[in-house]
Scaffold this active site. Structure first.
Site, PDB file in Angstrom:
ATOM      1  N   ASP A   1      74.471  59.823  90.413  1.00  0.00           N
ATOM      2  CA  ASP A   1      74.968  61.068  90.996  1.00  0.00           C
ATOM      3  C   ASP A   1      76.430  61.282  90.634  1.00  0.00           C
ATOM      4  O   ASP A   1      77.246  60.361  90.712  1.00  0.00           O
ATOM      5  CB  ASP A   1      74.835  61.018  92.522  1.00  0.00           C
ATOM      6  CG  ASP A   1      75.449  62.250  93.175  1.00  0.00           C
ATOM      7  OD1 ASP A   1      74.869  63.338  93.040  1.00  0.00           O
ATOM      8  OD2 ASP A   1      76.518  62.111  93.808  1.00  0.00           O
TER       9      ASP A   1
ATOM     10  N   TYR B   1      84.609  65.290  91.322  1.00  0.00           N
ATOM     11  CA  TYR B   1      85.019  63.896  91.222  1.00  0.00           C
ATOM     12  C   TYR B   1      85.944  63.698  90.022  1.00  0.00           C
ATOM     13  O   TYR B   1      85.515  63.716  88.871  1.00  0.00           O
ATOM     14  CB  TYR B   1      83.808  62.983  91.099  1.00  0.00           C
ATOM     15  CG  TYR B   1      82.802  63.106  92.224  1.00  0.00           C
ATOM     16  CD1 TYR B   1      83.157  63.616  93.471  1.00  0.00           C
ATOM     17  CD2 TYR B   1      81.479  62.714  92.038  1.00  0.00           C
ATOM     18  CE1 TYR B   1      82.230  63.738  94.493  1.00  0.00           C
ATOM     19  CE2 TYR B   1      80.551  62.815  93.062  1.00  0.00           C
ATOM     20  CZ  TYR B   1      80.925  63.332  94.279  1.00  0.00           C
ATOM     21  OH  TYR B   1      79.996  63.445  95.294  1.00  0.00           O
TER      22      TYR B   1
ATOM     23  N   LYS C   1      76.499  68.824  90.971  1.00  0.00           N
ATOM     24  CA  LYS C   1      76.661  69.763  92.072  1.00  0.00           C
ATOM     25  C   LYS C   1      77.290  71.078  91.605  1.00  0.00           C
ATOM     26  O   LYS C   1      77.933  71.118  90.551  1.00  0.00           O
ATOM     27  CB  LYS C   1      77.510  69.110  93.168  1.00  0.00           C
ATOM     28  CG  LYS C   1      76.907  67.765  93.640  1.00  0.00           C
ATOM     29  CD  LYS C   1      77.772  67.055  94.635  1.00  0.00           C
ATOM     30  CE  LYS C   1      77.118  65.745  95.058  1.00  0.00           C
ATOM     31  NZ  LYS C   1      77.257  64.699  94.032  1.00  0.00           N
TER      32      LYS C   1
END
Length: 339
Positions: free
Chosen positions: A56, A61, A86
């Protein structure tokens, strides 16, 4: 190195199956402290060599760094894991001195712009494919929509974007087979109840709200997921580190009340000869809605330590003892029933 045989669980009603242990790649992008790129790539490779089959990441990030690292680690491999990323943040380039670094030690030179509209979701998806340098993403989550991140007033506007267009984009991507599953990745479960009212989803990634330390999402959220056949990935099983000897809870210094509860849980684990992190790691999978637990090691060595906790034998009586001391919420599923 021969891969291990991890249990696999189905994602919602899709044909995807994920190993019950996954690899979260926020830490590898340098949250709170830097991680060398070579070390990050080696950690991803080590996880895959061991048989972990779910990775993931997210644009947030490291402001794109995590997706780049994941792509670099995966492109040369013959077999790819199931990959999730995402939507909800678009990255815009800025001079290095203007980067809003937040908790990231060495992010890429971008700032994030929230956008949950139809065009924003489609743009975010395409941008992620470019950063990853891969031709597919299996699971696409709506990232960090909710009052926790945006505040009440701003969230109303952003939710209106999702409701009027972003959800339609996600459905189109799934219906066309471009992605196989859609869901949310958030830190608060009430927004997921709103999501269930909005439409049909396959999987939710919930960080920190169904852990050995906190079971606030047990009902009505996890109960609703069972009824709707939506799977749940548990992120942050160590509650930002406080369950592995750290001082962070929900990405900030833990309050004394949290430390006190951790000490009480640890005392019970000690009575049974079980390391606290082992109990924390294995706990969420007792719930039938949960398909995966997603820790975030920062090195191959940390991953090996996680695997030691993963393999630890935990007697059923430990969960009963925690319940007897009021350290598990009533109705929490454990092996053999509920407490």
């Amino acid at each position: 190195m021969a891969p291990r045989r991890f249990e696999k669980r189905r994602v919602g009603q899709t044909d995807l199956e994920v190993t019950t242990l996954g690899l979260g790649c926020a830490s590898l992008a340098g949250i709170f402290s830097a991680v060398p790129a070579e070390q990050a790539r080696a950690t991803i490779a080590h996880a895959l060599d061991l048989g972990v089959d779910y990775v993931d990441t997210a644009p947030q990030y490291g402001l794109g760094l995590s997706e780049h690292l994941v792509g670099e680690a995966l492109r040369e491999r013959d077999r790819r894991p199931i990959i999730s990323t995402k939507v909800g943040r678009l990255l815009r380039p800025v001079p290095p001195g203007q980067v809003g670094k937040g908790n990231w030690a060495h992010p890429l030179p971008f700032n994030q712009h929230y956008d949950y509209s139809y065009d924003g979701v489609m743009r975010s998806f395409e941008d992620s494919l470019q950063r990853l340098g891969l031709d597919r993403i299996d699971i696409l989550y709506v990232h960090d929509i909710g009052v926790y991140t945006h505040g009440e007033a701003a969230n109303k506007l952003l939710w209106a974007q999702l409701e009027s267009g972003g959800y339609r984009a996600l459905r189109e991507l799934r219906d066309s087979g471009t992605v196989k599953a859609i869901g949310f990745g958030v830190n608060e479960w009430p927004v997921l109840m709103d999501a269930l009212a909005l439409g049909d989803w396959d999987v939710f990634q919930l960080a920190g709200r169904y852990t050995l330390l906190e079971q606030t999402s047990l009902d009505p959220f996890l109960t609703a997921c069972i009824a709707r056949q939506v799977s749940v990935v548990i992120g942050g099983p160590f509650n930002s580190g406080v369950l592995v000897g750290g001082d962070k809870f929900d990405y900030a210094k833990a309050p004394e009340g949290v430390f006190a509860r951790v000490r009480a849980i640890e005392a019970v684990c000690r009575d049974f000869g079980v390391p606290l992190p082992a109990a924390a790691l294995q706990f969420p999978l007792n719930h039938p809605a949960v398909c995966n637990v997603l820790p975030g090691p920062r090195s191959p060595q940390e991953l090996d330590g996680i695997l030691d906790w993963w393999d630890a034998d935990i007697p059923d009586a430990l969960w009963t003892a925690l319940a007897d001391q009021g350290l598990l919420a009533p109705g929490t599923p454990v092996p053999g029933g509920m407490v």
